[in-house]
Design a protein around this motif. Structure first.
Motif, short mmCIF file in Angstrom:
data_model
loop_
_atom_site.label_atom_id
_atom_site.label_comp_id
_atom_site.label_asym_id
_atom_site.label_seq_id
_atom_site.Cartn_x
_atom_site.Cartn_y
_atom_site.Cartn_z
N GLN A 3 15.40 12.66 -9.72
CA GLN A 3 15.19 11.52 -10.61
C GLN A 3 15.67 10.20 -10.02
N GLN A 4 16.50 10.22 -8.97
CA GLN A 4 16.93 8.96 -8.38
C GLN A 4 15.84 8.32 -7.52
N GLU A 5 14.78 9.07 -7.25
CA GLU A 5 13.69 8.52 -6.45
C GLU A 5 12.78 7.62 -7.29
N THR A 6 12.19 6.63 -6.63
CA THR A 6 11.19 5.75 -7.26
C THR A 6 9.98 5.70 -6.34
N PRO A 7 9.14 6.72 -6.36
CA PRO A 7 8.06 6.83 -5.37
C PRO A 7 7.10 5.65 -5.37
N LEU A 8 6.73 5.15 -6.55
CA LEU A 8 5.77 4.05 -6.61
C LEU A 8 6.41 2.74 -6.18
N PHE A 9 7.57 2.43 -6.74
CA PHE A 9 8.25 1.19 -6.39
C PHE A 9 8.57 1.16 -4.89
N SER A 10 9.04 2.27 -4.36
CA SER A 10 9.38 2.32 -2.94
C SER A 10 8.14 2.14 -2.07
N THR A 11 7.02 2.72 -2.47
CA THR A 11 5.77 2.54 -1.73
C THR A 11 5.34 1.09 -1.72
N LEU A 12 5.47 0.43 -2.86
CA LEU A 12 5.12 -1.00 -2.94
C LEU A 12 6.00 -1.84 -2.01
N LEU A 13 7.29 -1.55 -2.01
CA LEU A 13 8.20 -2.31 -1.16
C LEU A 13 7.85 -2.13 0.32
N ARG A 14 7.55 -0.91 0.71
CA ARG A 14 7.19 -0.66 2.12
C ARG A 14 5.89 -1.38 2.47
N HIS A 15 4.94 -1.34 1.55
CA HIS A 15 3.66 -2.01 1.81
C HIS A 15 3.85 -3.52 1.93
N ALA A 16 4.63 -4.11 1.02
CA ALA A 16 4.85 -5.56 1.06
C ALA A 16 5.59 -5.97 2.32
N ALA A 17 6.52 -5.11 2.79
CA ALA A 17 7.29 -5.43 4.00
C ALA A 17 6.39 -5.52 5.24
N ARG A 18 5.27 -4.82 5.23
CA ARG A 18 4.32 -4.87 6.36
C ARG A 18 3.62 -6.21 6.44
N GLN A 19 3.53 -6.92 5.30
CA GLN A 19 2.83 -8.20 5.22
C GLN A 19 1.42 -8.11 5.82
N PRO A 20 0.61 -7.17 5.32
CA PRO A 20 -0.75 -7.06 5.87
C PRO A 20 -1.59 -8.29 5.52
N VAL A 21 -2.55 -8.58 6.35
CA VAL A 21 -3.50 -9.65 6.05
C VAL A 21 -4.43 -9.13 4.95
N GLN A 22 -4.50 -9.84 3.85
CA GLN A 22 -5.17 -9.33 2.66
C GLN A 22 -6.54 -9.97 2.46
N PHE A 23 -7.58 -9.17 2.63
CA PHE A 23 -8.92 -9.62 2.30
C PHE A 23 -9.39 -8.89 1.04
N HIS A 24 -8.51 -8.83 0.04
CA HIS A 24 -8.81 -8.20 -1.24
C HIS A 24 -8.16 -9.02 -2.34
N ILE A 25 -8.56 -8.72 -3.57
CA ILE A 25 -7.95 -9.41 -4.69
C ILE A 25 -6.51 -8.90 -4.87
N PRO A 26 -5.62 -9.69 -5.52
CA PRO A 26 -5.85 -10.97 -6.19
C PRO A 26 -5.97 -12.15 -5.22
N GLY A 27 -6.72 -13.14 -5.66
CA GLY A 27 -7.03 -14.25 -4.78
C GLY A 27 -5.87 -15.16 -4.45
N HIS A 28 -4.76 -15.03 -5.17
CA HIS A 28 -3.63 -15.92 -4.84
C HIS A 28 -2.96 -15.52 -3.52
N LYS A 29 -3.25 -14.31 -2.99
CA LYS A 29 -2.77 -13.87 -1.69
C LYS A 29 -1.27 -14.10 -1.51
#
Length: 488
Positions: A3-29
């Motif tokens: 229960q101490q794991e946060t699989p979704l939140f942790s996945t989001l943090l790892r993805h954001a840390a990569r700072q990928p170039v985003q050619f998808h919505i949302p448009g505020h990029k």
């Protein structure tokens, strides 16, 4: 997963840390294309997590990765067989419960004080509601739960019922004997659907009413955002397999849910579940202690009454959530709305809701002792200003009658109608819903016969300044009634 794991939140943090170039919505990029003032207020970190269902982040409509894991952890935490996240509040989860169990012509047993989302789903399903009368508190002017006897009588009178809806607890924190109600329904193989919008904490502390899942209910729509620490509009739908099929529930939930799901809301559910599972008991204990202190001090103020366990007298009033402070102001000769306005304008205090006779304050572990002190001091000042006014008398309590349902809500909503002054609608079949929100319990709903006491109650709420809403006419001077339906 623990229960101490946060699989979704942790996945989001790892993805954001990569700072990928985003050619998808949302448009505020990541906020770069957003209005600067709002962007600065929101912050780069939050906006970097405002993402959509690209492959690395899983898809709420067909979860196979991080969302699936997060929902499985939530199911374990809430004692459910399956849990589905909602980014459209508990209203959508409630509608999914109803639409997953009843269809056109099916009978569904419903307490008359249900939230409008239950009735909306009944209209969409074209089901036939049978309303059960909850216990009404003559002193407070509010409806509580259903008694076991009323439920058993409803089940006996309608053996064709496909589902039973129960509120656990009510907005004001009062719960019925849910275990006995579930047992009565299950003896007849009738699934129990629980509106648990105000009961997210019940599974995590024994001093609260029993949770729907612990009581054996089949589904429970639970507002994590209201008291559980997630962002506003995030909720869960808990399901027990047996009388309902979780796979079918997920399909219906997907039908009602936007395909542009907010990952900020989803992530907040993931972390809120973690906090509840690991630290819920101690945090809730803190909130209960604060609330009990406030309750005692408010009851020491002449002219005020804060509801406690003394109202628990039968199976309709079986348990109380002590973190809900229902304060009756009738003895001051004031409306609840008057006190809400005074608290706002004179003391910079906002309450959860007010009605004709009460205010409702909600205590959570986000509150502090000085917050409670400010509330008690403000109420004390208000009471001192009004208790000695000899021209005011005890405010009489009035409650509307439960109207006759002449047509199915869906039939009335889509029928040919005419618009008449509300004063001339007595005896007509109304085609609109009229309620005070919050709490969102309809005074009249499509298909019901308008009575004079309903109109009197609506107008009393309007005079008090309470938020009456629902009809096409926002001023509630005219209403739509079914054309050609004679007066009763």
């Amino acid at each position: 997963m623990p229960q101490q794991e946060t699989p979704l939140f942790s996945t989001l943090l790892r993805h954001a840390a990569r700072q990928p170039v985003q050619f998808h919505i949302p448009g505020h990029k990541r906020g770069r294309g957003m209005e600067p003032t709002f962007q600065q207020l929101m912050g780069d970190d939050a906006l970097a997590l405002d993402l959509i269902n690209i492959a690395p982040l899983d898809d709420l409509h067909h979860p196979t990765g991080a969302i699936k894991q997060a929902q499985e952890l939530a199911a374990e935490a809430f004692g459910a067989d399956a849990t589905y996240f909602s980014v459209q509040g508990t209203s959508t989860a409630i509608m999914a419960m109803v639409l997953a169990t009843v269809g056109p012509g099916d009978t569904i047993l419903v307490p008359r004080n249900v939230h409008k989302s239950v009735l909306t789903a009944i209209m969409l399903a074209d089901a036939r509601p049978v309303f059960l009368q909850p216990e009404v508190d003559a002193n407070l002017g509010i409806a509580h739960g259903l008694s076991v006897e009323v439920v058993e009588a409803g089940l006996a009178a309608h053996p064709d019922a496909k589902a039973l809806v129960v509120i656990n607890p009510t907005y004001f924190g009062v719960a019925a004997d849910l275990v006995a109600i579930v047992e009565a329904a299950h003896r007849l193989a009738v699934p129990v659907l629980v509106d648990e919008a105000h009961g997210v904490l019940t599974h995590f502390h024994s001093d609260l009413p029993m949770s729907a899942m612990a009581a054996g209910a089949d589904m429970a729509a639970t507002s994590v955002h209201k008291l559980g620490g997630s962002l506003t509009q995030s909720s869960v739908l808990n399901v027990r397999a047996g009388l309902v099929d979780p796979r079918h529930v997920q399909v219906v939930m997907s039908m009602l849910t936007t395909t542009s799901t907010s990952y900020l809301l989803l992530a907040s559910l993931d972390v809120a579940r973690r906090e509840l599972a690991l630290f819920g008991h101690e945090r809730i204990a803190t909130a209960i202690a604060l609330a009990e202190d406030a309750r005692k001090r408010i009851n020491d103020i002449e002219g005020l009454y804060c509801v406690g366990n003394e109202i628990l007298t039968d199976s309709a009033t079986f348990a109380l959530d002590p973190t809900k402070l229902t304060v009756s102001v009738r003895k001051l000769g004031l409306r609840g709305y008057d006190v809400e306005r005074m608290l706002r304008e004179e003391f910079n205090i906002e309450v959860e809701l007010s009605d004709l006779y009460n205010i409702l304050c909600i205590i959570s572990w986000g509150d502090r002792q000085d917050d409670v002190d400010q509330l008690v001091d403000a109420l004390s000042e208000i009471a001192a200003s009004y208790r000695d006014r000899t021209d005011l008398h005890l405010m009489p309590v009035q409650s509307p009658s439960m109207p006759e349902l002449r047509m199915s809500p869906r039939e009335a909503f889509y029928a040919k109608t005419e618009v008449v002054p509300i004063a001339e609608s007595v005896g007509r079949t109304i085609a609109e819903m009229i309620m005070v929100y919050p709490p969102g319990i309809p005074i009249l709903l499509p298909g019901e016969v308008v009575t004079q006491d309903n109109i009197d109650y609506i107008e009393e709420n309007l005079r008090a300044g309470l938020p009456v809403q629902g009809p096409d006419d926002p001023e509630i001077r005219h209403v739509k009634v079914v054309l050609g339906r004679p007066r009763v």
